[in-house]
Write an enzyme that holds these catalytic residues in place. Structure first.
Site, PDB file in Angstrom:
ATOM      1  N   ARG A 138      41.611 -15.097  42.337  1.00 49.45           N
ATOM      2  CA  ARG A 138      41.158 -16.344  42.937  1.00 49.45           C
ATOM      3  C   ARG A 138      39.670 -16.601  42.761  1.00 49.45           C
ATOM      4  NH1 ARG A 138      40.746 -18.323  49.225  1.00 49.45           N
ATOM      5  NH2 ARG A 138      40.753 -20.558  48.775  1.00 49.45           N
ATOM      6  N   CYS A 189      41.313 -20.382  39.043  1.00 57.56           N
ATOM      7  CA  CYS A 189      41.863 -19.055  39.233  1.00 57.56           C
ATOM      8  C   CYS A 189      42.484 -18.574  37.928  1.00 57.56           C
ATOM      9  CB  CYS A 189      42.926 -19.024  40.333  1.00 57.56           C
ATOM     10  SG  CYS A 189      42.308 -19.578  41.927  1.00 57.56           S
TER      11      CYS A 189
END
Length: 612
Positions: free
Chosen positions: A50, A2
């Protein structure tokens, strides 16, 4: 994996700063293409992008811990914790209840249980920030080997932070200035812990926790290499190395998305691929998928040089046949490597003109191609630093030089690229002096055994330099090129248990068969073909196509036609014009042209002010 970012300000209400916080978060979209989140409070703004790997539905971030309707802590996290299942069981036994199956929630509850000491419990690659709403304290934590990046920029009333400098630079409070020390770091081919090149910006050191409170910023290291007496004999050491590798690979194969390996045909990547194939077969999960990079005509026209005696392709295919992997060659040509859009994407990923030319570009293109098939890849990166594979480990001149050994091997790594730099500027910067200071600082850190002397003591120092200064450059390159296309690359050889165990094995044991990386070769001898076991170390490939150098020269010629270049205060444009005016067929050094093109683009695109 991420991208994380955030902003703490103890004197400003950040609930009104959504637009800036969102802009910081947006810069991390390549690192996290699957989802985004932004959490705002009066004194903290926490952002997240993400890349979903574990618990695709339940791992959204920033993740908030609550009790009795009250927010306790907020987490933004990049990476993977490979022992999260064991930690989850332990936390459940301590009374914690979980809503998801993600390692993110395990990390958050680990903070509630152990505070900043949670780092001691983690096995993995990670960079994360926790904002404790109860104390209004932020902690920044980076994994032990620095696999995942994390930067911060102290302000008058708090801090800005992010996975990459670009996240911090998206905030108007961060100045885009590089001073003399920043230039020295950028040009010296050393990686000084905590130095981030941009003035006022710092990098969280591997194995370090940075704590931000109203009273100020404090730092501590929760892990570093330690020295202890190695009591295992050679057979026991080989057995322990294999046992560690089996456990590491098994842990790092856990994924809820498609996974593959990077295969060069060298010992390191072949060992990872063979171990992965063995583990997947034992679990009844089929075969491993592998990918290699190659250049059109490279194998057929290969010319040995000082660094590379053999092309990768034939050896990679030997390993594929041996383990039965599902394999793909990603074949590139010079047009791919010189493509302006690709080069711009590489610079954007790097944030700095510190690249390795076509080796960066080809790595980016390899990862981009892989990303259409897999989201996670296992790499053999760092085995050379751990087991002693580089040429400079075995060159007496380099070993005993009063500098970092990779700086004593001439043009083998092509590290300096200073040919076109302004000579007055170079004299003022005194790069050799900067390198010497960095070397002596590193020497002072080396953990030592009482009574250890001679070659064994020196090789401990050389190993320490590689594990704390050299490997950081390659890990950063791997992370930036992979995350620029949303690919997570795991590095099994960076498991801290393996690193510290092999660090303490005597040098004579690491070369017991008269070769480099003896322990790794012996540990994996049963799963590798003879061709791989006999192969001499060969670095990541660089194109040998003459048309690539011609394309660089043409691009530099076009650039130098301009009336004003941002790089003219740093580069010697008179020498540059002489270089690109050479007749066709004359030898043309590529590194200086790469430096010119990249430096000029960086100063222009990033609007950097150089202050020396």
């Amino acid at each position: 994996m991420c991208g994380i970012t955030g902003w703490v300000d103890y004197e400003r209400d950040l609930t009104g700063a959504r637009e800036i916080a969102q802009a910081m978060t947006d810069t991390m979209s390549c690192r996290g293409p699957d989802d985004e989140g932004l959490w705002l409070s009066p004194h903290a703004a926490i952002g997240h992008r993400r890349l979903a790997i574990i618990d695709l539905a339940g791992g959204r971030q920033p993740m908030i811990a609550e009790a009795d309707g009250r927010e306790l802590a907020v987490l933004t996290y990049s990476g993977e914790v490979y022992n999260f299942q064991e930690l989850r069981d332990e936390l459940v036994s301590r009374g914690h209840a979980f809503r998801t199956y993600s390692d993110t929630e395990v990390l958050l509850h680990a903070y509630l249980e152990w505070g900043e000491d949670l780092a001691d419990h983690l096995n993995g690659m990670f960079a994360f920030a926790v904002w404790d709403t109860r104390t209004e304290q932020l902690i920044l934590v980076r994994d032990r080997m620095g696999i995942k990046p994390l930067y911060y920029y102290p302000t008058h009333d708090g801090v800005l932070f992010g996975s990459e400098p670009k996240a911090i630079l998206a905030n108007p409070m961060a100045e885009r200035v590089v001073d003399a020390d920043g230039l020295r770091e950028m040009l010296a081919f050393v990686k000084t812990p905590e130095v981030a090149i941009f003035k006022g910006m710092y990098e969280v050191r591997p194995g370090q926790i940075v704590k931000i409170r109203r009273e100020g910023i404090s730092k501590r290291r929760y892990w570093q290499l330690t020295a202890y007496e190695h009591t295992d004999d050679i057979p026991a050491t080989v057995l322990n190395v294999r046992g560690l590798l089996d456990d590491i690979i098994s842990r790092q194969l856990i994924s809820d998305v498609p996974l593959c390996t990077l295969l060069s045909g060298g010992l390191d990547s072949s060992a990872v691929t063979a171990l992965a194939a063995h583990d997947l077969k034992a679990q009844g999960l089929g075969t491993v998928r592998s990918f290699s990079v190659d250049f059109r005509g490279y194998t057929e026209n290969f010319k040995p040089d000082a660094a590379r005696a053999t092309p990768d392709g034939p050896y990679a295919h030997d390993l594929v046949r041996h383990v039965g992997s599902e394999h793909t060659d990603i074949v590139l040509d010079s047009a791919d490597l010189i493509d302006p859009a690709v080069r711009a994407a590489v610079l954007r990923a790097r944030d700095l003109p510190v690249g390795m030319g076509d080796m960066d570009t080809s790595l980016y293109l390899l990862f981009r191609a892989i990303r259409s098939h897999s989201t996670v890849a296992l790499s053999g990166e760092s085995a050379d630093e751990v087991f002693g594979g580089y040429q400079w480990f075995h060159d007496p001149v380099a070993v005993h030089a009063d500098t970092f050994p990779w700086l004593a091997v001439g043009d083998i790594v092509g590290h300096m690229n200073l040919d076109l730099l302004d000579q007055d500027l170079l004299r003022m910067l005194d790069i050799p002096g900067y390198q010497a200071d960095s070397y002596h600082d590193s020497m002072a850190e080396v953990p030592r055994l009482p009574g250890e002397n001679g070659l064994e003591a020196r090789m401990r120092e050389v190993s320490y330099f590689n594990l704390t200064r050299f490997v950081q450059m390659l890990l950063d390159r791997k992370d930036r090129m992979s995350m620029a296309v949303g690919l997570e690359v795991r590095v099994p050889f960076c498991d801290h248990r393996l690193v510290n165990y092999v660090f303490n094995a005597p040098w004579a044991m690491k070369t017991f068969d008269g070769r480099e990386k003896s322990l790794l070769r012996a540990a994996c001898a049963d799963i590798l073909p003879d061709s791989i076991l006999r192969r001499v170390k060969s670095p990541y490939p660089s194109t040998q196509d003459p048309s690539y150098g011609v394309a660089l020269r043409d691009a530099a010629r076009e650039l130098l036609r301009g009336d004003y270049l941002p790089s003219q205060e740093i580069m010697d444009l008179v020498d540059a014009r002489k270089m690109v005016s050479r007749a066709d067929g004359e030898p043309l050094p590529r590194p200086p042209l790469e430096r010119l093109l990249q430096l000029d683009a960086w100063l222009k695109d990033y609007e950097v002010k150089v202050s020396v």
